[in-house]
Scaffold this motif. Structure first.
Motif, PDB file in Angstrom:
ATOM      1  N   TYR A  25      10.706   8.265 -28.764  1.00 18.55           N
ATOM      2  CA  TYR A  25      10.113   9.614 -28.128  1.00 18.55           C
ATOM      3  C   TYR A  25       9.951   9.124 -26.705  1.00 18.55           C
ATOM      4  CZ  TYR A  25       8.588  11.961 -32.363  1.00 18.55           C
ATOM      5  OH  TYR A  25       8.726  12.449 -33.335  1.00 18.55           O
ATOM      6  N   GLY A  26      10.420  10.145 -25.721  1.00 17.13           N
ATOM      7  CA  GLY A  26      10.130  10.267 -24.388  1.00 17.13           C
ATOM      8  C   GLY A  26       9.117  10.993 -23.910  1.00 17.13           C
ATOM      9  N   VAL A  27       8.879  11.492 -22.784  1.00 17.30           N
ATOM     10  CA  VAL A  27       7.620  12.258 -22.189  1.00 17.30           C
ATOM     11  C   VAL A  27       7.525  13.625 -23.121  1.00 17.30           C
ATOM     12  CG1 VAL A  27       6.753  13.373 -20.234  1.00 17.30           C
ATOM     13  CG2 VAL A  27       7.751  11.102 -19.971  1.00 17.30           C
ATOM     14  N   PRO A  28       8.656  14.376 -23.174  1.00 17.92           N
ATOM     15  CA  PRO A  28       8.339  15.480 -23.773  1.00 17.92           C
ATOM     16  C   PRO A  28       7.772  15.455 -25.302  1.00 17.92           C
ATOM     17  CG  PRO A  28      10.508  15.953 -22.635  1.00 17.92           C
ATOM     18  CD  PRO A  28       9.821  14.372 -22.673  1.00 17.92           C
ATOM     19  N   ARG A  29       8.241  14.624 -26.008  1.00 13.45           N
ATOM     20  CA  ARG A  29       7.824  14.525 -27.537  1.00 13.45           C
ATOM     21  C   ARG A  29       6.569  13.789 -27.516  1.00 13.45           C
ATOM     22  NH1 ARG A  29      13.371  12.821 -30.785  1.00 13.45           N
ATOM     23  NH2 ARG A  29      14.271  15.069 -30.683  1.00 13.45           N
ATOM     24  N   VAL A  30       6.329  12.928 -26.469  1.00 13.29           N
ATOM     25  CA  VAL A  30       4.848  12.174 -26.699  1.00 13.29           C
ATOM     26  C   VAL A  30       3.800  13.069 -26.205  1.00 13.29           C
ATOM     27  CG1 VAL A  30       3.437  10.443 -25.557  1.00 13.29           C
ATOM     28  CG2 VAL A  30       5.810  10.130 -26.304  1.00 13.29           C
ATOM     29  N   HIS A  31       4.187  13.944 -25.415  1.00 17.68           N
ATOM     30  CA  HIS A  31       3.061  14.953 -24.880  1.00 17.68           C
ATOM     31  C   HIS A  31       3.073  16.101 -25.918  1.00 17.68           C
ATOM     32  CE1 HIS A  31       2.381  18.963 -22.720  1.00 17.68           C
ATOM     33  NE2 HIS A  31       1.302  18.051 -22.172  1.00 17.68           N
ATOM     34  N   ALA A  32       4.281  16.597 -26.635  1.00 17.33           N
ATOM     35  CA  ALA A  32       4.235  17.636 -27.922  1.00 17.33           C
ATOM     36  C   ALA A  32       3.104  16.999 -28.876  1.00 17.33           C
ATOM     37  CB  ALA A  32       5.223  18.021 -28.349  1.00 17.33           C
ATOM     38  N   GLU A  33       3.403  15.657 -29.081  1.00 18.49           N
ATOM     39  CA  GLU A  33       2.558  15.063 -30.042  1.00 18.49           C
ATOM     40  C   GLU A  33       1.052  14.800 -29.805  1.00 18.49           C
ATOM     41  OE1 GLU A  33       2.262  13.199 -33.899  1.00 18.49           O
ATOM     42  OE2 GLU A  33       4.066  13.888 -32.977  1.00 18.49           O
ATOM     43  N   LEU A  34       0.962  14.508 -28.558  1.00 16.56           N
ATOM     44  CA  LEU A  34      -0.508  14.458 -28.003  1.00 16.56           C
ATOM     45  C   LEU A  34      -1.278  15.944 -28.348  1.00 16.56           C
ATOM     46  CD1 LEU A  34      -0.220  12.308 -25.043  1.00 16.56           C
ATOM     47  CD2 LEU A  34      -1.458  11.702 -26.967  1.00 16.56           C
ATOM     48  N   ARG A  35      -0.639  17.014 -28.046  1.00  5.92           N
ATOM     49  CA  ARG A  35      -0.974  18.267 -28.228  1.00  5.92           C
ATOM     50  C   ARG A  35      -1.271  18.583 -29.433  1.00  5.92           C
ATOM     51  NH1 ARG A  35      -1.171  21.358 -23.251  1.00  5.92           N
ATOM     52  NH2 ARG A  35      -1.958  23.059 -24.608  1.00  5.92           N
ATOM     53  N   ARG A  36      -0.330  18.073 -30.323  1.00  5.09           N
ATOM     54  CA  ARG A  36      -0.465  18.613 -31.732  1.00  5.09           C
ATOM     55  C   ARG A  36      -1.667  17.703 -32.317  1.00  5.09           C
ATOM     56  NH1 ARG A  36       0.587  16.571 -36.584  1.00  5.09           N
ATOM     57  NH2 ARG A  36       1.267  14.714 -35.848  1.00  5.09           N
ATOM     58  N   LEU A  37      -2.121  16.591 -31.645  1.00  9.51           N
ATOM     59  CA  LEU A  37      -3.238  15.856 -32.056  1.00  9.51           C
ATOM     60  C   LEU A  37      -4.695  16.310 -31.640  1.00  9.51           C
ATOM     61  CD1 LEU A  37      -1.825  12.218 -32.146  1.00  9.51           C
ATOM     62  CD2 LEU A  37      -2.318  13.575 -34.259  1.00  9.51           C
ATOM     63  N   GLY A  38      -4.547  17.292 -30.819  1.00  7.22           N
ATOM     64  CA  GLY A  38      -5.601  18.145 -30.301  1.00  7.22           C
ATOM     65  C   GLY A  38      -5.899  17.242 -28.981  1.00  7.22           C
ATOM     66  N   ARG A  39      -5.371  16.556 -28.143  1.00  7.35           N
ATOM     67  CA  ARG A  39      -5.628  16.059 -26.784  1.00  7.35           C
ATOM     68  C   ARG A  39      -5.013  16.938 -25.674  1.00  7.35           C
ATOM     69  NH1 ARG A  39      -7.227  10.760 -25.482  1.00  7.35           N
ATOM     70  NH2 ARG A  39      -7.045  11.541 -23.418  1.00  7.35           N
ATOM     71  N   CYS A  40      -5.750  17.597 -25.032  1.00 10.96           N
ATOM     72  CA  CYS A  40      -5.068  18.495 -23.897  1.00 10.96           C
ATOM     73  C   CYS A  40      -5.006  17.592 -22.765  1.00 10.96           C
ATOM     74  CB  CYS A  40      -6.261  19.643 -23.830  1.00 10.96           C
ATOM     75  SG  CYS A  40      -5.581  20.929 -22.651  1.00 10.96           S
ATOM     76  N   VAL A  41      -3.807  17.487 -22.470  1.00  5.89           N
ATOM     77  CA  VAL A  41      -3.418  16.595 -21.400  1.00  5.89           C
ATOM     78  C   VAL A  41      -2.055  17.298 -20.696  1.00  5.89           C
ATOM     79  CG1 VAL A  41      -2.148  15.008 -22.782  1.00  5.89           C
ATOM     80  CG2 VAL A  41      -3.327  14.033 -20.899  1.00  5.89           C
ATOM     81  N   ASN A  42      -2.195  16.989 -19.489  1.00  6.56           N
ATOM     82  CA  ASN A  42      -1.061  17.461 -18.605  1.00  6.56           C
ATOM     83  C   ASN A  42       0.472  16.367 -18.688  1.00  6.56           C
ATOM     84  OD1 ASN A  42       0.826  18.159 -16.562  1.00  6.56           O
ATOM     85  ND2 ASN A  42      -0.918  18.559 -15.164  1.00  6.56           N
ATOM     86  N   ARG A  43       1.236  17.070 -18.810  1.00  4.07           N
ATOM     87  CA  ARG A  43       2.561  16.475 -19.136  1.00  4.07           C
ATOM     88  C   ARG A  43       2.953  15.430 -17.920  1.00  4.07           C
ATOM     89  NH1 ARG A  43       7.521  16.726 -17.059  1.00  4.07           N
ATOM     90  NH2 ARG A  43       6.846  18.445 -16.027  1.00  4.07           N
ATOM     91  N   LYS A  44       2.591  15.698 -16.649  1.00  2.63           N
ATOM     92  CA  LYS A  44       2.807  15.146 -15.637  1.00  2.63           C
ATOM     93  C   LYS A  44       2.057  13.764 -15.737  1.00  2.63           C
ATOM     94  CE  LYS A  44       4.458  18.378 -12.555  1.00  2.63           C
ATOM     95  NZ  LYS A  44       4.138  19.041 -11.033  1.00  2.63           N
TER      96      LYS A  44
END
Length: 119
Positions: free
Chosen positions: A66-85
């Protein structure tokens, strides 16, 4: 700049604040703004460390793919609202990188029957 402010803070017991600020050409108001933001910086650093741990767990669970896009999507799926940058910055700072395939694509195909060009 942080080193300058840290130096002023270390020397303020001996010389006060005005003299080192004047010597280093720093506004006193900037020094006091830096001093008042210390708790905020510490909280951000602790939050970044916790987020980096989560990113590392997600990255290892994906077997390092997993790179940045997939890690970010996984974090969002887990409920962590965090910026992709922010995720990209933390991954870059800690050397976490996703796997990617490089496919070489030839745009021109040489004609095997063609004569070579003259020089």
């Amino acid at each position: 700049m942080n080193d300058t402010y840290a130096f002023i803070e270390a020397e303020k017991a001996v010389h006060g604040v005005a003299f080192p600020c004047r010597l280093l050409e720093v506004a006193r108001s900037s020094f006091y703004a830096w001093l008042s933001a210390r708790k905020t910086r510490a909280a951000r650093r602790a939050s970044d460390e916790a987020l980096t741990h989560e990113i590392t767990v997600i990255h290892l669970a994906s077997r390092g793919t997993y790179g940045v896009p997939r890690v970010h999507a996984e974090l969002r799926r887990l409920g962590r609202c965090v910026n992709r940058k922010r995720v990209a910055r933390l991954m870059r700072e800690h050397g976490i990188q996703g796997a990617h395939r490089r496919r070489r694509r030839l745009l021109t195909r040489p004609d095997k029957r063609a004569r070579p060009a003259r020089t």
